[in-house]
Write an enzyme that holds these catalytic residues in place. Structure first.
Site, PDB file in Angstrom:
ATOM      1  N   ASP A   1      57.592  71.900  72.842  1.00  0.00           N
ATOM      2  CA  ASP A   1      57.256  72.937  72.329  1.00  0.00           C
ATOM      3  C   ASP A   1      58.441  74.171  72.709  1.00  0.00           C
ATOM      4  O   ASP A   1      58.080  75.607  72.620  1.00  0.00           O
ATOM      5  CB  ASP A   1      56.427  73.445  71.199  1.00  0.00           C
ATOM      6  CG  ASP A   1      57.003  73.081  69.326  1.00  0.00           C
ATOM      7  OD1 ASP A   1      58.086  72.594  69.861  1.00  0.00           O
ATOM      8  OD2 ASP A   1      55.923  72.937  68.993  1.00  0.00           O
TER       9      ASP A   1
HETATM   10  C1  BGC Z   1      53.719  70.046  68.841  1.00  0.00           C
HETATM   11  C2  BGC Z   1      54.921  68.854  68.581  1.00  0.00           C
HETATM   12  C3  BGC Z   1      55.093  69.292  70.185  1.00  0.00           C
HETATM   13  C4  BGC Z   1      54.441  69.096  71.518  1.00  0.00           C
HETATM   14  C5  BGC Z   1      54.610  69.768  72.460  1.00  0.00           C
HETATM   15  C6  BGC Z   1      52.556  69.402  69.532  1.00  0.00           C
HETATM   16  O1  BGC Z   1      51.715  70.736  69.183  1.00  0.00           O
HETATM   17  O2  BGC Z   1      52.988  69.757  67.007  1.00  0.00           O
HETATM   18  O3  BGC Z   1      55.894  69.430  68.027  1.00  0.00           O
HETATM   19  O4  BGC Z   1      56.325  67.969  70.464  1.00  0.00           O
HETATM   20  O5  BGC Z   1      53.153  70.271  70.772  1.00  0.00           O
HETATM   21  O6  BGC Z   1      54.988  70.367  73.022  1.00  0.00           O
END
Ligand code: BGC
Length: 803
Positions: free
Chosen positions: A483
């Site tokens: 993200d």
């Molecule tokens: C989110 C995921 C994401 C991950 C890596 C998590 O907090 O819920 O959707 O893939 O972070 O960024």
């Protein structure tokens, strides 16, 4: 150092001291009514949706942390104490918290009185029940005064903590016998209320928090308790609570049991009231009657335990590795259930007010859950697919209560659509239920737009094929799985949301990780097409897979590992040419699992991964960490080195590497990594790790962090599902497939085999794997070619494999 121990026979973690480094929590409830409960009895309850239907109040950033929740006060002469230590903090003569599957038990002792408090949300009821057994273990009579207290949340948790000009005016309760009803906003548009009740006559109550506590006082020093009284306050606005006071006299050796019940009721519009503004309590009465006696409660506990035993019996292993067995047989599967229920919405870290259910998160959570309750998995897949748009892109999140996509976050995370293929294929392999592909499923929840689920899968793939950049690799959009890799964001304004703003639509930034995903799930989709007679489509898809695989080989391979991405200016990220962020974990996991470059590239990529990213707790996300903020990278470079996406062990993606090791048949590598962050294996480092030793956390601070080894964000992480997949399907090698159960272990040299029991399509497979002369697969005493145990339809099937 440890703060407790596992009791595998009881399926419990026993915490022996209240001062765990952080609140160590448990989840109660399985469907509608959920509670979070810490080892000092803190936490909160909600109905289905922790934002829109919060029942009790919780202050995330409070000091002291974790006060409130379930407050019990036992007054014994001059002494006042709480069975779970908080809120009174009176030093106890004995303390113990046992977190079990769907229940928690607190045993406290003080001055010859013992208190045993069992808290659970019985199945099929929207109610938390707290059974408190008080026993006089002294030689003289004890006259005790007892308070049980809960603080109401005014339903919408965000409003509750922000909109005070309204909130301080609306709180309303009704009191009837030993029950306080919380009916704020019921007079107008709400059709639900909550109640807190005890199954014995009370001597007094308070329902106004500030009257109960008194000025300048917190939960550890209420004035009502200090004076051993109740003020009989009836809340009018401000902060409504339910504080119930009882007196008990216990002869030496005598014990008494009380049941406190916290319930939630919905009434149909036409049956809301029995008189003007008097709530209809019929359902509440029935719920209370169902939990009036200890026998009723004990029966519900038996039902809950039997339910969990039966669920967990779907997959059990006995090996020489006690800790692996503990994770696989109990805690990892339990966490898979919790992540299935919650996605990333409600924990002590996830406030339950923001993220709702994530699209990619829920799809991945299903991978570790589908074998437990396939019917619920099916329903979830349709819910998730229903927030997809007609072009194949999708909302990133939805609210569990409304099941509507969250427009504040919107779409544009280009990995999202492909996860739908992953979970649907996993569901069909588990169940054989191809009919899910025909299930009419809308786009963006709009009635009239329904198409078969298969069409959603098709559009997911097409979306990736049609959104590619200058190197032929998939465009990353706002971000892919990570993200925080926001290559089109270019934010220099404080507070701007990294994931939703895009100040520069390059149309160029690409993700090698999505390429890996596409190759893996594109192949799975093509295989699915073959099975349902769509061979032309399978051919076309394989063509696209080949193309993207080619792009990944040409532009994604860096020489010794896979690159991560290309930025908005077409520059590589995760390459030896970079000064920082030379290598990232995600493409190593997915490209190797997808078979890109075969075992040769796979082994080289894994060797680089271990050498550059490996630490004592697993594999870090990237190396070297970014030391400064870069607008062309986004949030990833906003974290100090070693934390979160900037170089922690982001546990979610570690099992991808474990699976990659299995892909290249390296059992030692797979198991070595598995052990490094599996909670049971690092229990003795609890003072460093700090979060619960019975569940995975999202991150473990990396080598560059000031607090190397410290975990954060326990419970709600995709690590649960992926770790279960890695250990069960990779290391132990038991993989559901369309035509049978694959038995293909990838064990370390230190393991000589295992016995395993797996319920699959109605048959119990008893599998024994041992080392010796390889005689292939023996099914019910007869050799079978290959490694797939064919479906037999019988109730039991014996499988032996010598490796
Ligand atoms: C989110 C995921 C994401 C991950 C890596 C998590 O907090 O819920 O959707 O893939 O972070 O960024």
């Amino acid at each position: 150092m440890q703060y407790g121990y596992f009791n595998d026979a009881a399926k419990e973690y026993v915490i022996t001291r209240a001062d765990t480094p952080l609140p160590w929590i448990n989840y109660l409830g399985s469907n509608g009514f959920f509670s979070l409960i810490s080892n000092t009895c803190g936490g909160y309850s909600f109905y289905k949706d922790a934002k829109l239907r919060r029942i009790t109040r919780f202050r995330y950033n409070n000091v002291p942390h974790d006060e409130g929740g379930r407050c019990f006060y036992i007054c014994d002469g001059e002494t006042v104490w709480s069975p779970a230590f908080l809120p009174m903090k009176t030093p106890l003569d004995a303390y113990r918290c046992r977190h079990g599957l769907g229940y928690s038990i607190f045993d406290g002792k003080k001055n010859g009185v013992s208190a045993s408090l069992t808290v659970t949300v019985p199945m099929h009821t929207d109610m938390e029940v707290q059974k408190l057994v008080l026993k006089n273990e002294s030689d003289s009579e004890k006259r005790l005064i007892l308070y049980g207290v809960t603080e109401w949340c005014l339903w919408n948790a965000v409003d509750d903590s922000t909109n005070f000009q309204r909130n301080w005016n609306i709180g309303e309760v009704e009191i009837e016998g030993s029950t306080v009803y919380h009916k704020t906003e019921y007079r107008e548009r709400r059709n639900h209320y909550a109640f807190y009740s005890v199954n014995a006559p009370i001597d007094g109550f308070d329902t106004d928090r500030d009257t109960f506590l008194g000025r300048f006082r917190g939960w550890g020093e209420p004035q009502a308790v200090e004076h051993r009284t109740s003020f009989m306050s009836v809340a009018a606005g401000w902060a409504p609570i339910a504080a119930l006071r009882l007196s008990l006299t216990l002869a030496p050796g005598e014990s008494k049991t009380l049941l406190f019940r916290l319930g939630y009721v919905e009434n149909p519009q036409e049956k809301k009231f029995t008189a003007l503004n008097v709530i209809n309590k019929e359902k509440a009465h029935a719920m209370l009657a169902a939990f009036e006696t200890e026998a009723q409660f004990d029966a519900a506990m038996d039902t809950l335990k039997a339910y969990w035993s039966s669920l967990l019996s779907r997959f059990t292993v006995q090996s020489s590795e006690e800790k692996l067995d503990r994770m696989v047989n109990i805690w990892n599967q339990y966490q898979c259930m919790v992540t299935f229920n919650m996605s990333r919405s409600a924990s002590y870290y996830e406030s339950g007010t923001g993220r709702g259910m994530g699209f990619r998160d829920s799809c991945q959570d299903l991978l570790g859950f589908v074998h437990l309750i396939p019917e619920r998995a099916r329903e979830r897949i349709i819910d998730i697919a229903s927030i997809q748009f007609a072009d194949g892109s999708t909302y990133h999140q939805y609210q569990p209560l409304t099941k509507r996509g969250n427009a504040d976050v919107g779409s544009g995370f280009n990995d999202d659509p492909l996860w739908l293929i992953a979970c649907t294929c996993a569901y069909i392999r588990e169940t054989g239920d191809f009919s899910i592909l025909d299930a009419p499923t809308p786009f963006n929840n709009e009635a009239g737009t329904e198409v078969p689920l298969m069409e959603h899968l098709r559009r997911s793939l097409r979306y990736t094929v049609e959104h590619r950049g200058p190197h032929g690799l998939p465009l990353i959009g706002r971000a892919d799985w990570n993200d925080c890799l926001n290559l089109n964001c270019f934010s220099m304004t404080p507070g701007e949301n990294f994931q939703t703003c895009s100040n520069f639509e390059s149309g160029k930034a690409e993700s090698v990780f999505i390429a890996g995903m596409f190759v893996k799930y594109g192949k799975e989709y093509a295989a699915l097409c073959d099975r349902i007679g769509l061979s032309d489509e399978a051919k076309t898809v394989r063509g696209s897979v080949k193309e993207i695989e080619g792009a990944a080989l040409t532009f994604g391979w860096d020489g010794e590992w896979f690159r991560r991405a290309y930025d908005a200016f077409e520059r590589p990220i995760g390459s030896r040419v970079n000064d920082e962020g030379k290598i990232f974990i995600e493409p190593q996991g997915f490209c190797v699992m997808a078979g890109i470059g075969g075992p040769e590239y796979g082994k080289r990529a894994l060797a680089s991964t271990e050498a550059l990213l490996g630490n004592e707790f697993g594999i870090e996300v990237l190396h070297p960490c970014y030391t400064a903020y870069h607008d062309y990278l986004g949030e990833i470079s906003s974290y100090p080195p070693g934390y979160k996406e900037n170089g922690s062990v982001f546990c979610h993606n570690n099992p991808w590497i474990t699976l990659a090791y299995c892909t290249v048949k390296d059992g030692n590598g797979a198991f070595d990594l598995y052990k490094r962050n599996a909670p049971a294996y690092i229990e003795d480092k609890s003072e460093i790790h700090r979060t619960e030793p019975y569940c995975y956390s999202q991150t473990i601070a990396g080598r560059n962090a000031k607090t190397y080894g410290e975990a954060k964000n326990a419970w709600l992480t995709g690590t649960a599902a992926w770790s279960f997949v890695a250990v069960s399907q990779g290391i132990l090698g038991i993989r559901p497939d369309y035509d049978g159960l694959i038995v293909d272990p990838c064990l370390p040299d230190t393991m000589n085999g295992y016995r395993l029991s797996r319920l699959f399509r109605g048959t119990r497979y008893d599998v024994t794997v041992r080392r010796g002369e390889n005689k292939g697969l023996i099914v019910n005493g007869k050799p079978v070619p290959g490694n797939t145990v064919p479906l037999t339809g019988a109730s039991v099937c014996t499988v032996e494999l010598t490796i």
